[in-house]
Design a protein around this motif. Structure first.
Motif, PDB file in Angstrom:
ATOM      1  N   ILE A 215      69.115   2.013 107.365  1.00  0.00           N
ATOM      2  CA  ILE A 215      69.067   1.655 105.871  1.00  0.00           C
ATOM      3  C   ILE A 215      69.601   3.192 105.234  1.00  0.00           C
ATOM      4  O   ILE A 215      70.220   2.969 103.988  1.00  0.00           O
ATOM      5  CB  ILE A 215      67.704   1.274 105.411  1.00  0.00           C
ATOM      6  N   TYR A 216      68.856   4.114 105.489  1.00  0.00           N
ATOM      7  CA  TYR A 216      69.536   5.503 104.993  1.00  0.00           C
ATOM      8  C   TYR A 216      70.916   5.597 105.133  1.00  0.00           C
ATOM      9  O   TYR A 216      71.670   6.055 104.266  1.00  0.00           O
ATOM     10  CB  TYR A 216      68.836   6.686 105.697  1.00  0.00           C
ATOM     11  N   ARG A 217      71.492   5.286 106.343  1.00  0.00           N
ATOM     12  CA  ARG A 217      73.069   5.497 106.651  1.00  0.00           C
ATOM     13  C   ARG A 217      73.826   4.669 105.512  1.00  0.00           C
ATOM     14  O   ARG A 217      74.756   4.978 105.141  1.00  0.00           O
ATOM     15  CB  ARG A 217      73.291   5.350 107.852  1.00  0.00           C
ATOM     16  N   GLN A 218      73.393   3.381 105.664  1.00  0.00           N
ATOM     17  CA  GLN A 218      74.023   2.459 104.896  1.00  0.00           C
ATOM     18  C   GLN A 218      74.096   2.864 103.289  1.00  0.00           C
ATOM     19  O   GLN A 218      75.082   2.426 102.649  1.00  0.00           O
ATOM     20  CB  GLN A 218      73.649   1.051 105.145  1.00  0.00           C
ATOM     21  N   ALA A 219      72.987   3.102 102.750  1.00  0.00           N
ATOM     22  CA  ALA A 219      72.589   3.588 101.310  1.00  0.00           C
ATOM     23  C   ALA A 219      73.372   5.049 101.015  1.00  0.00           C
ATOM     24  O   ALA A 219      73.558   5.413  99.774  1.00  0.00           O
ATOM     25  CB  ALA A 219      71.179   3.617 101.071  1.00  0.00           C
ATOM     26  N   TRP A 220      73.817   5.846 102.028  1.00  0.00           N
ATOM     27  CA  TRP A 220      74.070   7.134 101.782  1.00  0.00           C
ATOM     28  C   TRP A 220      75.024   7.461 100.712  1.00  0.00           C
ATOM     29  O   TRP A 220      74.862   8.336  99.867  1.00  0.00           O
ATOM     30  CB  TRP A 220      74.430   7.808 103.204  1.00  0.00           C
TER      31      TRP A 220
ATOM     32  N   MET B 191      69.851  22.156  97.360  1.00  0.00           N
ATOM     33  CA  MET B 191      68.558  22.072  97.248  1.00  0.00           C
ATOM     34  C   MET B 191      68.046  22.538  95.685  1.00  0.00           C
ATOM     35  O   MET B 191      68.876  23.692  95.489  1.00  0.00           O
ATOM     36  CB  MET B 191      68.055  23.307  98.352  1.00  0.00           C
ATOM     37  N   VAL B 192      67.381  21.902  95.132  1.00  0.00           N
ATOM     38  CA  VAL B 192      67.035  22.508  93.880  1.00  0.00           C
ATOM     39  C   VAL B 192      65.504  22.528  93.523  1.00  0.00           C
ATOM     40  O   VAL B 192      65.348  23.218  92.579  1.00  0.00           O
ATOM     41  CB  VAL B 192      67.394  21.248  92.686  1.00  0.00           C
ATOM     42  N   GLU B 193      64.606  22.305  94.501  1.00  0.00           N
ATOM     43  CA  GLU B 193      63.471  22.645  94.518  1.00  0.00           C
ATOM     44  C   GLU B 193      62.716  22.597  96.071  1.00  0.00           C
ATOM     45  O   GLU B 193      63.282  21.845  96.864  1.00  0.00           O
ATOM     46  CB  GLU B 193      62.679  21.591  93.907  1.00  0.00           C
ATOM     47  N   THR B 194      61.870  23.577  96.329  1.00  0.00           N
ATOM     48  CA  THR B 194      61.344  23.678  97.438  1.00  0.00           C
ATOM     49  C   THR B 194      59.725  24.202  97.350  1.00  0.00           C
ATOM     50  O   THR B 194      59.611  24.895  96.569  1.00  0.00           O
ATOM     51  CB  THR B 194      61.790  24.654  98.432  1.00  0.00           C
ATOM     52  N   GLU B 195      59.076  23.517  98.190  1.00  0.00           N
ATOM     53  CA  GLU B 195      57.533  24.105  98.383  1.00  0.00           C
ATOM     54  C   GLU B 195      57.077  24.136  99.628  1.00  0.00           C
ATOM     55  O   GLU B 195      57.104  23.076 100.460  1.00  0.00           O
ATOM     56  CB  GLU B 195      56.702  23.206  97.506  1.00  0.00           C
TER      57      GLU B 195
ATOM     58  N   VAL C 242      61.326  19.454  99.974  1.00  0.00           N
ATOM     59  CA  VAL C 242      62.414  19.949  99.573  1.00  0.00           C
ATOM     60  C   VAL C 242      63.109  18.809  98.819  1.00  0.00           C
ATOM     61  O   VAL C 242      63.357  17.750  99.168  1.00  0.00           O
ATOM     62  CB  VAL C 242      63.498  20.461 100.349  1.00  0.00           C
ATOM     63  N   ARG C 243      63.606  19.010  97.498  1.00  0.00           N
ATOM     64  CA  ARG C 243      64.315  18.187  96.746  1.00  0.00           C
ATOM     65  C   ARG C 243      65.901  18.531  96.546  1.00  0.00           C
ATOM     66  O   ARG C 243      66.118  19.776  96.413  1.00  0.00           O
ATOM     67  CB  ARG C 243      63.889  18.050  95.382  1.00  0.00           C
ATOM     68  N   TYR C 244      66.765  17.815  96.868  1.00  0.00           N
ATOM     69  CA  TYR C 244      68.156  17.912  96.837  1.00  0.00           C
ATOM     70  C   TYR C 244      68.846  17.105  95.867  1.00  0.00           C
ATOM     71  O   TYR C 244      68.568  15.728  95.666  1.00  0.00           O
ATOM     72  CB  TYR C 244      68.855  17.725  98.277  1.00  0.00           C
ATOM     73  N   GLU C 245      69.800  17.505  95.470  1.00  0.00           N
ATOM     74  CA  GLU C 245      70.682  16.761  94.507  1.00  0.00           C
ATOM     75  C   GLU C 245      72.283  16.504  95.046  1.00  0.00           C
ATOM     76  O   GLU C 245      72.698  17.831  95.330  1.00  0.00           O
ATOM     77  CB  GLU C 245      70.720  17.113  93.233  1.00  0.00           C
ATOM     78  N   ARG C 246      72.853  15.409  95.037  1.00  0.00           N
ATOM     79  CA  ARG C 246      74.215  15.425  95.301  1.00  0.00           C
ATOM     80  C   ARG C 246      75.138  16.309  94.398  1.00  0.00           C
ATOM     81  O   ARG C 246      74.951  16.344  93.360  1.00  0.00           O
ATOM     82  CB  ARG C 246      74.572  13.842  95.456  1.00  0.00           C
ATOM     83  N   ILE C 247      75.948  17.168  94.992  1.00  0.00           N
ATOM     84  CA  ILE C 247      76.781  17.735  94.239  1.00  0.00           C
ATOM     85  C   ILE C 247      77.966  16.964  93.700  1.00  0.00           C
ATOM     86  O   ILE C 247      78.754  16.253  94.682  1.00  0.00           O
ATOM     87  CB  ILE C 247      77.608  18.888  95.201  1.00  0.00           C
ATOM     88  N   ARG C 248      78.237  16.972  92.602  1.00  0.00           N
ATOM     89  CA  ARG C 248      79.222  16.182  91.827  1.00  0.00           C
ATOM     90  C   ARG C 248      80.698  16.818  91.713  1.00  0.00           C
ATOM     91  O   ARG C 248      80.557  17.890  91.027  1.00  0.00           O
ATOM     92  CB  ARG C 248      78.727  15.499  90.596  1.00  0.00           C
TER      93      ARG C 248
ATOM     94  N   PRO D 153      70.388  10.759 108.489  1.00  0.00           N
ATOM     95  CA  PRO D 153      71.549  11.475 108.136  1.00  0.00           C
ATOM     96  C   PRO D 153      71.588  12.841 108.096  1.00  0.00           C
ATOM     97  O   PRO D 153      70.740  13.421 107.511  1.00  0.00           O
ATOM     98  CB  PRO D 153      72.542  10.776 106.936  1.00  0.00           C
ATOM     99  N   GLU D 154      72.677  13.645 108.610  1.00  0.00           N
ATOM    100  CA  GLU D 154      72.556  15.134 108.303  1.00  0.00           C
ATOM    101  C   GLU D 154      72.791  15.403 106.745  1.00  0.00           C
ATOM    102  O   GLU D 154      73.864  14.879 106.135  1.00  0.00           O
ATOM    103  CB  GLU D 154      73.761  15.431 109.132  1.00  0.00           C
ATOM    104  N   ILE D 155      72.207  16.280 106.441  1.00  0.00           N
ATOM    105  CA  ILE D 155      72.354  16.969 104.943  1.00  0.00           C
ATOM    106  C   ILE D 155      73.338  17.906 104.725  1.00  0.00           C
ATOM    107  O   ILE D 155      72.988  19.017 105.399  1.00  0.00           O
ATOM    108  CB  ILE D 155      70.878  17.267 104.473  1.00  0.00           C
ATOM    109  N   ASP D 156      74.433  17.725 104.549  1.00  0.00           N
ATOM    110  CA  ASP D 156      75.586  18.453 104.634  1.00  0.00           C
ATOM    111  C   ASP D 156      75.618  19.372 103.386  1.00  0.00           C
ATOM    112  O   ASP D 156      75.570  18.805 102.061  1.00  0.00           O
ATOM    113  CB  ASP D 156      76.927  17.486 104.564  1.00  0.00           C
ATOM    114  N   PRO D 157      75.494  20.775 103.520  1.00  0.00           N
ATOM    115  CA  PRO D 157      75.218  21.622 102.420  1.00  0.00           C
ATOM    116  C   PRO D 157      76.540  21.546 101.336  1.00  0.00           C
ATOM    117  O   PRO D 157      76.494  22.112 100.335  1.00  0.00           O
ATOM    118  CB  PRO D 157      75.066  22.986 102.856  1.00  0.00           C
TER     119      PRO D 157
END
Length: 166
Positions: free
Chosen positions: A110-115, A146-150, A158-164, A137-141
């Motif tokens: 499901i993660y791969r199809q929604a990626w 990465m926008v937040e980490t604890e 860790v919170r990531y946002e897609r680079i637009r 799925p691999e989180i490609d930098p």
């Protein structure tokens, strides 16, 4: 008159991911992390969880305070309090129509199809490498920032946002 720019709706994948990419084995999570389930509940409360049937079956019931949208190839499958869909895109489209936060909740396929449609990630990075049969799925930098980490003991949130790209 200034024109307002509308941001696309957010579709967030949420998962606990081991150092080797494993997220599960035999429809179970191979670890227990202090505070992780409470954080998951806090983040997803009031939203729509899009998940596969095996993930739903491993939980055994809809989670309170959230809508459960289950993707299954079996058109006969149903569960009380659950909406079913034959594919991930249909589930995501319906989830977005609710106006609620949309959470991709697993499993690996499901993660791969929604990626391609996923715009944010809420990841618990687990400092273990257990064997498993479900992976994230691999989180490609080059695609995610990465926008937040604890940091916690043995894991980090860790919170990531897609680079637009313009």
């Amino acid at each position: 008159m200034t024109q307002q720019r509308t941001l696309p709706p957010t579709i967030t994948a949420i998962a606990a991911v081991a150092a080797n990419g494993v997220i599960g084995v035999d429809n179970t999570i191979p670890w227990r992390l202090d505070g992780d389930f409470a954080r998951l509940k806090q983040l997803t409360m009031g939203g729509v969880l899009v998940m596969g049937r095996k993930t739903f079956d491993s939980i055994g019931r809809p989670l309170p305070g959230r809508d459960s949208f289950v993707v299954t190839r079996n058109p006969e499958w149903q569960a009380l309090g659950v909406r079913t869909f034959g594919d991930v895109d249909a589930a995501l489209d319906a989830a977005l129509e609710t106006g609620k936060p949309v959470w991709v909740f697993g499993g690996g396929e499901i993660y791969r199809q929604a990626w391609p449609r996923t715009t944010a990630l809420e990841i618990t990075h687990v400092e273990q490498s257990p064997p498993g049969d479900a992976t994230f799925p691999e989180i490609d930098p080059a695609q995610w920032r990465m926008v937040e980490t604890e940091d916690r003991e043995g894991f980090s949130w860790v919170r990531y946002e897609r680079i637009r790209r313009a």
